[in-house]
Design an enzyme around this catalytic site. Sequence first.
Site, PDB file in Angstrom:
ATOM      1  N   ARG A 100      38.830  36.191  50.984  1.00 40.93           N
ATOM      2  CA  ARG A 100      39.999  35.401  51.136  1.00 40.93           C
ATOM      3  C   ARG A 100      40.198  35.354  52.490  1.00 40.93           C
ATOM      4  NH1 ARG A 100      45.533  35.469  47.782  1.00 40.93           N
ATOM      5  NH2 ARG A 100      44.004  34.790  46.241  1.00 40.93           N
ATOM      6  N   HIS A 127      40.656  27.087  45.842  1.00 40.10           N
ATOM      7  CA  HIS A 127      40.650  28.518  45.252  1.00 40.10           C
ATOM      8  C   HIS A 127      39.754  28.217  43.936  1.00 40.10           C
ATOM      9  CE1 HIS A 127      42.322  32.212  44.284  1.00 40.10           C
ATOM     10  NE2 HIS A 127      43.622  31.998  43.889  1.00 40.10           N
ATOM     11  N   GLN A 130      40.536  30.808  40.904  1.00 44.08           N
ATOM     12  CA  GLN A 130      41.493  30.437  39.957  1.00 44.08           C
ATOM     13  C   GLN A 130      41.198  29.331  39.090  1.00 44.08           C
ATOM     14  OE1 GLN A 130      44.766  31.692  40.504  1.00 44.08           O
ATOM     15  NE2 GLN A 130      45.092  30.614  38.506  1.00 44.08           N
ATOM     16  N   ASP A 222      52.213  24.775  41.597  1.00 49.18           N
ATOM     17  CA  ASP A 222      51.859  25.897  42.411  1.00 49.18           C
ATOM     18  C   ASP A 222      53.044  25.952  43.415  1.00 49.18           C
ATOM     19  OD1 ASP A 222      50.751  28.046  44.143  1.00 49.18           O
ATOM     20  OD2 ASP A 222      49.192  26.413  44.882  1.00 49.18           O
ATOM     21  N   CYS A 261      49.671  29.233  38.997  1.00 49.39           N
ATOM     22  CA  CYS A 261      48.556  30.208  39.478  1.00 49.39           C
ATOM     23  C   CYS A 261      49.116  31.710  39.815  1.00 49.39           C
ATOM     24  CB  CYS A 261      47.615  29.976  40.724  1.00 49.39           C
ATOM     25  SG  CYS A 261      48.692  29.198  42.032  1.00 49.39           S
ATOM     26  N   ARG A 289      42.082  35.628  35.059  1.00 52.38           N
ATOM     27  CA  ARG A 289      41.473  35.935  36.302  1.00 52.38           C
ATOM     28  C   ARG A 289      40.380  36.916  36.163  1.00 52.38           C
ATOM     29  NH1 ARG A 289      43.538  34.365  40.972  1.00 52.38           N
ATOM     30  NH2 ARG A 289      41.643  34.890  41.941  1.00 52.38           N
TER      31      ARG A 289
END
Length: 304
Positions: A100, A127, A130, A222, A261, A289
């Site tokens: 990340r 992402h 996700q 988000d 998320c 996840r």
Amino acid sequence: MSVRHFLKVPDLSKAEFDHVLEQAAVWKRSPLSDILSGKTVALIFGKPSTRTRVSFSVGVYQLGGMPLYLSEQELQMRKSESIEDTARVLSRYVDAIVIRTFAKRDVEDLASASSVPVINALTDEDHPCQALADMFTFMERFPDPVGRKIAYLGDGNNVAASLAEAGAMAGVDICLCVPQGFDLPEEKSAGIARLASEHGTRFWVERDPEAAAQGASALYTDVWVSMGQQQDSGKLEAMQPYRVDSHLLALARPDAVVLHCLPAHRGEEITDEVIDGPQSAVFDEAENRLHVQKSLMAYLLAGR
Ligand code: CP
Ligand code: NVA
């Protein structure tokens, strides 16, 4: 055979995408395995994380392997040596690298020099892990996803981009409802439009939140300000009508779910009433996840 990386959703073929989501359901029912026995997965984080860090760590452990957390700030990478040299060295020790960081380019550079799979755990642009969990969660609620609509309301960011790619691959129509000036980068948008057309789905931008919510099987939102971005009062002002609240949710299909998320800025992009309400699938989405990432690792590292 060259090593397989997962830097963006379309790095998987449609068949692989379907396989990873189908197997995630199996991992969810039966979580423990030894398929990564003796294997180590490096987890490089240059931005904060709760879900991604913990779900990858637990996931590797549940598959019999060892997760190795590395704070990007404490590595030599980009300070005393190039990203490529870090990749070459880590490839001699570990069996996969999850990263990340900020720029997509850095993850591409790492992958280009890595001889083990690299998995993108979020960049400014994408992402993808996700998005796999998002689509898995949507399909748990709607096993017949094809032709359904997900409305994403908020900022044209990494999460929106990967969601739109995953939606196309799952046969789901994606309506991006973002204020003027906060669209996805043009190149990304054009790529998603091509992907949607290849998969026979719709992808479009809608400025009116009420129109976006109508007929949707999911409302997704988000944070308005992503990690590494500056707080901008003009942006927060422009985002106000895009908050997912009970008024917008009432315009969606009666069986619609709410996705986010996380982390959520309650009262900004989503109200407490909605995130804690009966239509929220947000915490299932967070749990998922773990299952989809285990499925992804099982596929990339063990051919399962
Ligand atoms: N959704 C997500 O990636 O959360 P974290 O930033 O906590 O990992
Ligand atoms: N768009 C958000 C997602 C966090 C998981 C960010 O990049 O900060």
